[in-house]
Design a protein around this motif. Structure first.
Motif, PDB file in Angstrom:
ATOM      1  N   ARG A   1      -2.692   3.945  -9.511  1.00 21.96           N
ATOM      2  CA  ARG A   1      -2.928   3.731  -8.095  1.00 21.96           C
ATOM      3  C   ARG A   1      -2.827   2.244  -7.739  1.00 21.96           C
ATOM      4  NH1 ARG A   1      -6.056   7.049  -4.750  1.00 21.96           N
ATOM      5  NH2 ARG A   1      -6.882   8.194  -6.534  1.00 21.96           N
ATOM      6  N   SER A   2      -3.012   1.414  -8.749  1.00 20.51           N
ATOM      7  CA  SER A   2      -3.129  -0.019  -8.465  1.00 20.51           C
ATOM      8  C   SER A   2      -2.082  -0.879  -9.177  1.00 20.51           C
ATOM      9  CB  SER A   2      -4.523  -0.512  -8.867  1.00 20.51           C
ATOM     10  OG  SER A   2      -4.724  -0.266 -10.250  1.00 20.51           O
TER      11      SER A   2
ATOM     12  N   LEU B   1       0.830  -1.207   0.000  1.00 20.31           N
ATOM     13  CA  LEU B   1       0.000   0.000   0.000  1.00 20.31           C
ATOM     14  C   LEU B   1       0.863   1.255   0.000  1.00 20.31           C
ATOM     15  CD1 LEU B   1      -2.790  -1.127   2.500  1.00 20.31           C
ATOM     16  CD2 LEU B   1      -3.056  -0.674   0.047  1.00 20.31           C
TER      17      LEU B   1
ATOM     18  N   ILE C   1      -4.568  -9.276  -4.702  1.00 22.50           N
ATOM     19  CA  ILE C   1      -3.646  -8.746  -5.705  1.00 22.50           C
ATOM     20  C   ILE C   1      -3.534  -9.727  -6.875  1.00 22.50           C
ATOM     21  CG2 ILE C   1      -2.239  -7.583  -3.958  1.00 22.50           C
ATOM     22  CD1 ILE C   1      -0.189  -9.819  -4.276  1.00 22.50           C
TER      23      ILE C   1
ATOM     24  N   ASP D   1      -7.786  -5.469  -4.567  1.00 20.16           N
ATOM     25  CA  ASP D   1      -8.683  -5.107  -3.467  1.00 20.16           C
ATOM     26  C   ASP D   1      -7.891  -4.341  -2.412  1.00 20.16           C
ATOM     27  OD1 ASP D   1     -10.476  -4.896  -1.433  1.00 20.16           O
ATOM     28  OD2 ASP D   1     -10.724  -7.048  -1.106  1.00 20.16           O
ATOM     29  N   SER D   2      -7.745  -3.046  -2.684  1.00 15.65           N
ATOM     30  CA  SER D   2      -6.923  -2.228  -1.815  1.00 15.65           C
ATOM     31  C   SER D   2      -7.532  -2.128  -0.414  1.00 15.65           C
ATOM     32  CB  SER D   2      -6.742  -0.861  -2.474  1.00 15.65           C
ATOM     33  OG  SER D   2      -6.827   0.171  -1.557  1.00 15.65           O
ATOM     34  N   GLU D   3      -8.862  -2.136  -0.382  1.00 17.90           N
ATOM     35  CA  GLU D   3      -9.545  -2.083   0.920  1.00 17.90           C
ATOM     36  C   GLU D   3      -9.271  -3.352   1.731  1.00 17.90           C
ATOM     37  OE1 GLU D   3     -10.597  -0.337   3.667  1.00 17.90           O
ATOM     38  OE2 GLU D   3     -10.587   0.885   1.859  1.00 17.90           O
TER      39      GLU D   3
ATOM     40  N   ILE E   1      -2.892  -4.247  -7.580  1.00 19.34           N
ATOM     41  CA  ILE E   1      -3.682  -4.301  -6.357  1.00 19.34           C
ATOM     42  C   ILE E   1      -5.147  -4.354  -6.750  1.00 19.34           C
ATOM     43  CG2 ILE E   1      -4.352  -3.064  -4.271  1.00 19.34           C
ATOM     44  CD1 ILE E   1      -1.545  -1.989  -4.081  1.00 19.34           C
TER      45      ILE E   1
ATOM     46  N   ALA F   1       2.370   1.694  -3.504  1.00 18.51           N
ATOM     47  CA  ALA F   1       1.365   2.146  -4.471  1.00 18.51           C
ATOM     48  C   ALA F   1       1.035   3.619  -4.249  1.00 18.51           C
ATOM     49  CB  ALA F   1       0.105   1.290  -4.343  1.00 18.51           C
ATOM     50  N   GLN F   2       0.934   3.990  -2.989  1.00 24.11           N
ATOM     51  CA  GLN F   2       0.580   5.366  -2.666  1.00 24.11           C
ATOM     52  C   GLN F   2       1.667   6.338  -3.118  1.00 24.11           C
ATOM     53  OE1 GLN F   2       1.645   6.604   1.182  1.00 24.11           O
ATOM     54  NE2 GLN F   2       1.835   8.447  -0.074  1.00 24.11           N
TER      55      GLN F   2
ATOM     56  N   LEU G   1      -6.595  -5.195   1.561  1.00 22.86           N
ATOM     57  CA  LEU G   1      -5.232  -5.096   2.093  1.00 22.86           C
ATOM     58  C   LEU G   1      -5.208  -4.224   3.340  1.00 22.86           C
ATOM     59  CD1 LEU G   1      -2.945  -4.673  -1.068  1.00 22.86           C
ATOM     60  CD2 LEU G   1      -3.071  -6.640   0.456  1.00 22.86           C
ATOM     61  N   ARG G   2      -5.916  -3.128   3.252  1.00 22.01           N
ATOM     62  CA  ARG G   2      -5.957  -2.212   4.391  1.00 22.01           C
ATOM     63  C   ARG G   2      -6.548  -2.892   5.628  1.00 22.01           C
ATOM     64  NH1 ARG G   2      -5.259   2.388   1.787  1.00 22.01           N
ATOM     65  NH2 ARG G   2      -6.835   1.792   0.260  1.00 22.01           N
TER      66      ARG G   2
END
Lengths: 238, 238
Positions: B178-179, B165, B214, B225-227, B223, B168-169, B229-230
């Motif tokens: 972003r992904s 994350l 991912i 499903d970034s949510e 990425i 990517a950020q 991962l978070r």
DNA sequence: CGTGGTTTTGATCATAATCAACGTCTGTGG
DNA sequence: CCACAGACGTTGATTATGATCAAAACCACG
């Protein structure tokens, strides 16, 4: 949170070799005196600053010991360092004008409050101070590299051995015994710093004792075989 | 080690929002231009500086990616960070006029060489530059606190999720997707940074793929499903 | 088109975490 | 000054996580 406005002279402080004004000429040293706005006493378990506080000042520790810690969203926290007399804390706050960690006194302590805008102002005029501020920050970065090494690639025994040797060395630089020391922090705090659980810290200390490397009784610790501890860190010395 | 003396203007650099002169007035920006002595190209696997080198300059990355690493006596080494365009490296050298880590290019890269004495000189005159230098160093300290948290109290999945994350950020802040991203470093280097073995990194990536978080194929990573991962980082969100 | 570095995956093992119980010290208030 | 409560520390038994060992597949590059 008691504060005093008594003028404290860096130029006559017995920590001046460890603290801010290292390497300054006497004439410069006098000018530095007025970056210390005041002293502040912080009692055991009290916080000097905490995550989210507005950043205004750096703090030079006069007496006592602090821990700094960061917290993750879900409540776990990580001790990022133990600081003692002559060391500077609060550097984390500069980047966003806001502190990102807590500084907690582990015993009754006293700090010199140094408003950062004054430090900046004066370090524009006094080259040696400017240089010193840069060095303090760089030193902290290098220290943290060491901690990353510790956490990233050492085993429990190595971490603890490195920790004890580092503590003893810093205390010795402050005039204390090279081998005898009092742990101002709990096993849990040591564990948090070293990425270990408190039981592992306790067990490893016991093992060091069995191996004749140290003697521990509660918070009192004596390093019996400092060379043996060192050997643990550099295994087999390859 | 190729160097160029072509004048590079910070004031017209497309990284100026990320790099040194953030927050400067146009008139100040012009004065900053001459802290960049020259550019230097560093090819993949080459070192920009290494442990023990005399410290002279900070380096602003124009293009490419670096890793920094420290080495222990017994040869183990620890990656302390991955740096990309707009980031500043070399801060570790300030304290003892000597670098204490290696900076290795992970791909063909280019940096702006900024002699530190010029930075100090100019930051005595340009307040905003002084402030900026302090912020850069403070930001690095805060970043390392985050790494300590990672290494000290997170499990393998959490570490890797946080790493992806963060990567990517930072890439997104530089105008990339972003992904979608390309890992410029090996599994072993990721592992060294995160305190894990390369097999664990590989396995964990595979697990993330199975879980639909991912997609990875070699160095190419998406990425999905970034949510998700978070959520791994803040378990159960309590 | 090899060759060596990199990555994946499996099987097993070691280290430290977890769970649990008990012992000890410290500081507070009676 | 003593008693007590709660924090702190030790030790044991068991488990979980990631390390290690091993083999094979894959890719990049000269």
């Amino acid at each position: 949170m008691k504060t005093e406005n008594i003028k404290v002279a860096c130029s006559s402080c017995n920590l001046r070799e460890l603290c801010m004004p290292v390497g300054l000429e006497p004439t410069e040293l006098q000018r530095i005196d007025d970056i210390v706005a005041k002293r502040r006493k912080v009692r055991r378990r009290e916080m000097l600053f905490r995550n989210g506080d507005r950043f205004t000042s750096l703090y030079a520790i006069r007496t006592g010991v602090f821990k700094t810690r960061v917290a993750s969203q879900d409540g776990r926290d990580q001790v990022t360092g133990f600081q003692m007399a002559g060391e500077i804390i609060g550097l984390d706050g500069i980047v966003n004008d806001q502190h990102t960690c807590d500084a907690v006194a582990l015993e009754d302590s006293e700090v010199c409050v140094m408003p950062f805008d004054r430090i900046e102002e004066l370090s524009r005029e006094v080259t040696a101070l400017q240089r010193h501020v840069h060095q303090i920050m760089s030193r902290e970065i290098v220290r943290e590299h060491g901690v990353m090494m510790l956490l990233g690639s050492m085993r429990a025994e190595e971490r603890l051995a490195a920790f004890l040797l580092n503590l003893a060395q810093r205390l010795h630089a402050r005039g204390f015994s090279r081998s005898e020391l009092v742990l101002r922090m709990t096993r849990e705090e040591i564990g948090s710093y070293l990425g270990l659980k408190l039981e592992t810290v306790s067990r490893t200390l016991s093992k060091f004792m069995d191996d004749g490397l140290i003697e521990v009784q509660q918070r009192n610790l004596r390093i019996v075989d400092s060379e043996g501890l060192r050997r643990l860190i550099t295994p087999a010395a390859c």
